[in-house]
Design a protein around this motif. Structure first.
Motif, PDB file in Angstrom:
ATOM      1  N   GLN A  10      -3.533   5.326   7.156  1.00 48.46           N
ATOM      2  CA  GLN A  10      -2.155   5.517   6.698  1.00 48.46           C
ATOM      3  C   GLN A  10      -1.568   6.808   7.259  1.00 48.46           C
ATOM      4  OE1 GLN A  10      -0.980   3.691   3.063  1.00 48.46           O
ATOM      5  NE2 GLN A  10      -3.009   4.024   2.195  1.00 48.46           N
ATOM      6  N   GLN A  59      -9.695  10.942   5.151  1.00 46.35           N
ATOM      7  CA  GLN A  59      -8.984   9.676   5.353  1.00 46.35           C
ATOM      8  C   GLN A  59      -9.261   9.128   6.745  1.00 46.35           C
ATOM      9  OE1 GLN A  59      -4.664   9.609   4.665  1.00 46.35           O
ATOM     10  NE2 GLN A  59      -5.010  10.847   2.872  1.00 46.35           N
ATOM     11  N   ALA A 106     -11.427   5.813   7.582  1.00 45.34           N
ATOM     12  CA  ALA A 106     -10.757   4.749   8.333  1.00 45.34           C
ATOM     13  C   ALA A 106     -11.523   4.445   9.616  1.00 45.34           C
ATOM     14  CB  ALA A 106      -9.329   5.172   8.660  1.00 45.34           C
ATOM     15  N   CYS A 135     -13.315   0.993  10.962  1.00 45.45           N
ATOM     16  CA  CYS A 135     -12.934   0.361  12.234  1.00 45.45           C
ATOM     17  C   CYS A 135     -14.118   0.278  13.190  1.00 45.45           C
ATOM     18  CB  CYS A 135     -11.800   1.133  12.879  1.00 45.45           C
ATOM     19  SG  CYS A 135     -10.260   1.068  11.934  1.00 45.45           S
ATOM     20  N   ALA A 149      -5.456   4.819  12.878  1.00 44.26           N
ATOM     21  CA  ALA A 149      -4.299   5.472  12.265  1.00 44.26           C
ATOM     22  C   ALA A 149      -3.746   4.590  11.149  1.00 44.26           C
ATOM     23  CB  ALA A 149      -3.238   5.737  13.319  1.00 44.26           C
ATOM     24  N   ASP A 150      -3.617   3.332  11.463  1.00 41.03           N
ATOM     25  CA  ASP A 150      -3.114   2.375  10.491  1.00 41.03           C
ATOM     26  C   ASP A 150      -3.945   2.413   9.212  1.00 41.03           C
ATOM     27  OD1 ASP A 150      -0.868   0.872  11.288  1.00 41.03           O
ATOM     28  OD2 ASP A 150      -1.931  -0.933  10.594  1.00 41.03           O
ATOM     29  N   GLN A 151      -5.235   2.280   9.406  1.00 42.64           N
ATOM     30  CA  GLN A 151      -6.163   2.256   8.285  1.00 42.64           C
ATOM     31  C   GLN A 151      -6.106   3.576   7.506  1.00 42.64           C
ATOM     32  OE1 GLN A 151      -8.479  -0.460   7.843  1.00 42.64           O
ATOM     33  NE2 GLN A 151      -9.218   0.471   5.942  1.00 42.64           N
ATOM     34  N   SER A 201       0.249   8.340  11.233  1.00 43.61           N
ATOM     35  CA  SER A 201       0.710   7.933  12.555  1.00 43.61           C
ATOM     36  C   SER A 201      -0.367   8.239  13.597  1.00 43.61           C
ATOM     37  CB  SER A 201       1.987   8.663  12.930  1.00 43.61           C
ATOM     38  OG  SER A 201       1.715  10.001  13.216  1.00 43.61           O
ATOM     39  N   THR A 202      -0.333   7.472  14.676  1.00 42.19           N
ATOM     40  CA  THR A 202      -1.331   7.664  15.727  1.00 42.19           C
ATOM     41  C   THR A 202      -1.386   9.122  16.161  1.00 42.19           C
ATOM     42  OG1 THR A 202      -0.391   5.629  16.587  1.00 42.19           O
ATOM     43  CG2 THR A 202      -2.173   6.620  17.843  1.00 42.19           C
ATOM     44  N   ALA A 229      -4.802   3.322  17.284  1.00 39.97           N
ATOM     45  CA  ALA A 229      -3.702   2.774  16.496  1.00 39.97           C
ATOM     46  C   ALA A 229      -4.247   2.140  15.210  1.00 39.97           C
ATOM     47  CB  ALA A 229      -2.945   1.744  17.312  1.00 39.97           C
ATOM     48  N   GLU A 230      -5.300   1.383  15.368  1.00 40.99           N
ATOM     49  CA  GLU A 230      -5.925   0.748  14.206  1.00 40.99           C
ATOM     50  C   GLU A 230      -6.418   1.787  13.215  1.00 40.99           C
ATOM     51  OE1 GLU A 230      -8.786  -2.973  15.002  1.00 40.99           O
ATOM     52  OE2 GLU A 230      -8.515  -1.574  16.665  1.00 40.99           O
TER      53      GLU A 230
END
Lengths: 198, 198, 198, 198
Positions: free
Chosen positions: D45, D18, D22, D26, D41-43, D47-48, D38-39
């Motif tokens: 799914q 994952q 991600a 990015c 992590a977001d992508q 947490s940072t 952060a991005e």
DNA sequence: TATGAATGAGTCTTCATTCAT
DNA sequence: GATGAATGAAGACTCATTCAT
């Protein structure tokens, strides 16, 4: 969650001790803020999460260390009870010498200063520390009163406290020096102190 | 980036001092790790980023504080030079009393312990501290040798160091107590120490 | 603030060139994001702030580099004009060999890839790059049309572009290898390509 | 912390994948430095902070991507094994055409160039890249040796590498063009290359 | 023209703490 | 009891950009 760590027995007491020992080592090594819960858990051979079964949070760990330390010191102080009056000076000189050379005592001194540093910003710790201090002072004064018939007991205890604190601080500041011993001037001071008849 | 903070003059010296003063306050307040760069910047009336124009990182700030502290102590010690031999005991007693009551000295003591705590895990700080210590000791010994004709000067200095360390530690541990004074026993010790003829 | 860097003359042109040269070096060294304005200023022997007299911001610097690069390539391509038709293959083989061994060309290749990477996320750069590309292609096609009477000129140019891009990428990917030369298969390909009569 | 991402199985492998997926997205989108944790992590799914349970730092993420990419390419290359000798040219032409039109391959090409850019300043990445390259080359050479009885196999592989690199670079540089296909000249080259009898 | 002090938003990374299993 | 995956806030530090001189 546990509230009084001094009353524990059995497995629980053991596991808590593991944590306190581990934390003490880590705090001495890295300081209170420098030591992470993960490290402490590692040293205590326990998972990070599991520490929270025994301690509410990191603060609770130092609190428990301070309490335990207070008890330990009280027990140490009890040794004085068995001591004949004319051995006090030499006994204390020996203890102070130990402070300058012993690994064990160096560790305790470091831990004390770590706690002292933390107490600057955690009033609860500061309070516990003061309690420890006054309990210890009280016990020593009582013992001295049993052995010596003089009216400046608090003075003496104050002087002794200052001396132990000073030697402890020096040992931490300068590190262990081979063959370091208490300075002759202070030896004389201690001997005179207990020799004086008032 | 600056390497020797002791040689600075003008605006730069001023700005650096601002940072060191601010940092000292924050370190005493929250401890080295507890104090954030943002807080220090705030206190120094400067942006966070700008601190890094003067100091490579947080560590460099304590290092500079330690160096400055070393110089300050050396200057303080120079006062002893003007002192007649028979005033030493009283002078030192006054200084020790000050440690127990003065805001200024309490601040310095706290700062010292904060630095001491950090030195436990930063060998560079430990080294600077040791250098400060030995330079100070050397100066004091020289002064005493000028004033007193005795061969136990190092002993005396060692005893004095222990005493100051002890009083300092006590003042930090117990907080300021109204009217606290150096214990009579230790006063006697100091007077005897300088009265002795060897 | 300057808008068209291609029209500058005199001192200004010189200072701008200094910046572009410096920036190129830094970008190759650290990448566009890795290279700081401070570094670039340093390399350009200019203060950080002063760069902003010539370039609106960091982006404007790459844009200018891309434009300059475009002109440089166009000038290089003009060399083909003087070339007799039967020397094309060997000339290009020489150029490709240079790509595999030359410091100068390696630097340019790296810079190109750095720019290419940046163009992925800066559409303006992407646009400039495409313009450069089409202008270059147009010029080459024209030259080839003057020299060769065939109707697959665009094909040829496309193949050449692919080849140069491939050799360039390989040189960057693998680093400089002693005595590296264009593979015999590709040499044959180039010779056949220009020998063919259509 | 994980050291070998190629050996993972189960949940951990999934979570790591994952992150790598991600991060790839990015990086292609914003570049290695432009993409924030952060991005990613977001992508992913996640947490940072949790990314750091799987990867020591941002660098470790590209390293893992490079390793995974290396394996992916090796698997792709294995397809050649099943291929009859007389289909090689057409097969490779198809692959090169795909590079010019496919979304999937464009993404991979972009990622490759992003990694290539980063490898310019991270020697560890450069090393991994070279390893991937030589492993790939070795496998291809072996396969070709099984199929073709000629002594210029390394030449051929070198030419193919250059071609793929060139097409890949062009596709990234120019973006996807509708109906783009490999130039006829290069098609002829490939067919000739495998037709030659040595 | 030229400097470099100053800003503050943004970056990677750490860590105490919680929670599902 | 015991684990370690997961969170997210906070911290040190960087850097493009501005501005007073």
């Amino acid at each position: 969650m546990i509230d009084d760590y001094t009353q524990l027995r059995g497995r629980k007491a053991l596991r808590c001790s593991q944590v306190l020992d581990a934390a003490s080592i880590c705090f001495v090594d890295k300081g209170f803020h420098g030591a992470g819960m993960a490290e402490i858990a590692d040293q205590a051979q326990m998972s990070t999460g599991h520490i929270y079964h025994y301690f509410r949070n990191k603060d609770a760990i130092i609190k428990a260390i301070v309490l335990r330390e207070g008890q330990r010191v009280l027990e140490l102080v009890q040794e004085l009870r068995q001591l004949p009056a004319d051995s006090f000076a030499e006994f204390l000189i020996d203890r102070l010498d130990e402070h300058l050379i012993g690994d064990e005592t160096l560790f305790q001194s470091r831990l004390s200063f770590e706690i002292l540093a933390e107490s600057q910003r955690n009033p609860e710790i500061a309070g516990l520390l003061r309690e420890n201090e006054s309990r210890k002072t009280e016990v020593i004064e009582n013992i001295l009163r049993e052995k010596f018939d003089r009216d400046d007991i608090p003075d003496i205890v104050d002087a002794l406290n200052t001396l132990f604190a000073g030697v402890s601080a020096s040992s931490v500041r300068l590190g262990k020096t081979d063959g370091a011993r208490l300075s002759p001037a202070l030896r004389r001071f201690l001997r005179d102190l207990f020799a004086e008849k008032r």
